[in-house]
Design a protein around this motif. Structure first.
Motif, PDB file in Angstrom:
ATOM      1  N   GLU A 191      -2.840  22.509  45.169  1.00  0.00           N
ATOM      2  CA  GLU A 191      -2.396  23.744  44.504  1.00  0.00           C
ATOM      3  C   GLU A 191      -3.465  24.782  45.078  1.00  0.00           C
ATOM      4  N   ALA A 192      -4.812  24.570  45.587  1.00  0.00           N
ATOM      5  CA  ALA A 192      -5.673  25.624  46.018  1.00  0.00           C
ATOM      6  C   ALA A 192      -4.952  26.141  47.359  1.00  0.00           C
ATOM      7  N   TRP A 193      -4.488  25.236  48.222  1.00  0.00           N
ATOM      8  CA  TRP A 193      -3.868  25.754  49.335  1.00  0.00           C
ATOM      9  C   TRP A 193      -2.585  26.612  49.453  1.00  0.00           C
ATOM     10  N   SER A 194      -1.781  26.096  48.362  1.00  0.00           N
ATOM     11  CA  SER A 194      -0.570  26.583  48.131  1.00  0.00           C
ATOM     12  C   SER A 194      -0.810  28.269  47.549  1.00  0.00           C
ATOM     13  N   GLY A 195      -1.977  28.297  46.571  1.00  0.00           N
ATOM     14  CA  GLY A 195      -2.252  29.844  46.207  1.00  0.00           C
ATOM     15  C   GLY A 195      -2.762  30.494  47.316  1.00  0.00           C
ATOM     16  N   ARG A 196      -3.689  30.020  47.908  1.00  0.00           N
ATOM     17  CA  ARG A 196      -4.105  30.755  49.247  1.00  0.00           C
ATOM     18  C   ARG A 196      -3.046  31.222  50.046  1.00  0.00           C
ATOM     19  N   ILE A 197      -2.392  30.228  50.517  1.00  0.00           N
ATOM     20  CA  ILE A 197      -1.233  30.735  51.386  1.00  0.00           C
ATOM     21  C   ILE A 197      -0.265  31.418  50.996  1.00  0.00           C
ATOM     22  N   ASP A 223      -1.699  34.103  56.459  1.00  0.00           N
ATOM     23  CA  ASP A 223      -2.643  33.714  57.566  1.00  0.00           C
ATOM     24  C   ASP A 223      -3.649  32.601  57.044  1.00  0.00           C
ATOM     25  N   HIS A 224      -3.900  32.524  55.613  1.00  0.00           N
ATOM     26  CA  HIS A 224      -4.887  31.613  55.214  1.00  0.00           C
ATOM     27  C   HIS A 224      -4.539  30.356  55.617  1.00  0.00           C
ATOM     28  N   ALA A 225      -3.039  29.938  56.046  1.00  0.00           N
ATOM     29  CA  ALA A 225      -2.765  28.797  56.597  1.00  0.00           C
ATOM     30  C   ALA A 225      -3.126  28.487  57.917  1.00  0.00           C
ATOM     31  N   LYS A 226      -3.831  29.261  58.765  1.00  0.00           N
ATOM     32  CA  LYS A 226      -4.231  29.395  60.272  1.00  0.00           C
ATOM     33  C   LYS A 226      -5.691  28.859  60.173  1.00  0.00           C
ATOM     34  N   LEU A 227      -6.024  27.471  60.356  1.00  0.00           N
ATOM     35  CA  LEU A 227      -7.385  27.097  60.477  1.00  0.00           C
ATOM     36  C   LEU A 227      -7.816  27.051  62.100  1.00  0.00           C
ATOM     37  N   THR A 228      -9.155  27.154  62.296  1.00  0.00           N
ATOM     38  CA  THR A 228      -9.723  27.185  63.641  1.00  0.00           C
ATOM     39  C   THR A 228     -10.705  25.906  63.383  1.00  0.00           C
ATOM     40  N   PHE A 229     -10.893  25.112  64.284  1.00  0.00           N
ATOM     41  CA  PHE A 229     -11.893  24.137  64.472  1.00  0.00           C
ATOM     42  C   PHE A 229     -12.576  24.305  65.450  1.00  0.00           C
ATOM     43  N   ALA A 230     -14.186  24.307  65.561  1.00  0.00           N
ATOM     44  CA  ALA A 230     -14.825  24.394  66.881  1.00  0.00           C
ATOM     45  C   ALA A 230     -15.805  23.073  66.771  1.00  0.00           C
ATOM     46  N   VAL A 231     -16.072  22.432  68.054  1.00  0.00           N
ATOM     47  CA  VAL A 231     -16.920  21.498  68.089  1.00  0.00           C
ATOM     48  C   VAL A 231     -17.801  21.922  69.564  1.00  0.00           C
TER      49      VAL A 231
END
Length: 178
Positions: free
Chosen positions: A20-26, A31-39
């Motif tokens: 529900e939180a992701w659906s609301g953000r998106i 653009d809130h659906a686009k995540l970046t991961f850095a390691v």
């Protein structure tokens, strides 16, 4: 059984809340659906690495036969672990979305690697896995057909399975520090 039930209920509540939180953000901004991961990582010992992923740290090494000190799992073992853990997440997520009860999910991944590719002994042999087999065991009261539907859904939407199954553009940049 009651502690297991509370775990199942807690998991369901957490998955529903996250969805529900992701659906609301998106819905608010796609653009809130686009995540970046850095390691990041740094070498130490013979061939080991200290890896930092957000607030988490872990060590990666190789067995002695591959030049390491066997201080931790190897990079390819971590890749299989990433596949397994992603599958567990996606099984739980889509079981919830499909209304299926999954009491437990256990997964084994087996990858075959020919070191002739790693050590450039045979240019025709790729340095990565030649193939990976995944064995998933689910337990619960649903029919075999419903669990097969869940498997097809997981195989379609698992990010790490997608990463290992399809070419992903990778760009490398070398910086030389003096």
């Amino acid at each position: 059984m009651s502690s297991n039930l509370s775990t199942v209920e807690d998991r369901a509540a957490r998955l529903i809340a996250a969805g529900e939180a992701w659906s609301g953000r998106i819905a608010e901004n796609p653009d809130h659906a686009k995540l970046t991961f850095a390691v990041s990582g740094a070498g130490f010992g013979a061939v080991a690495s200290k890896i930092s992923a957000g607030k988490h740290n872990f060590v990666v090494d190789e067995p002695a036969a591959l030049g390491g000190d066997d201080a931790a799992a190897s990079p390819v073992e971590y890749a299989l672990g990433a596949l397994i853990s992603c599958q567990v997440v996606v099984y739980r997520l889509y079981a919830q979305q499909l209304g299926l009860q999954v009491d437990d999910v256990q997964i084994t991944a087996t990858g075959r690697l020919d070191v002739r590719g790693l050590f450039a002994i045979d240019e025709a042999v790729r340095p990565g896995f030649s193939d990976i087999e995944i064995e998933v065991t689910v337990s619960g009261p649903e029919s075999d057909e419903r669990y097969a539907e869940l498997q097809r859904t997981v195989d379609r939407y698992c990010p790490v399975l997608d990463l290992l199954s399809n070419p992903t553009p990778v760009n490398t940049a070398l910086k030389v520090a003096r």
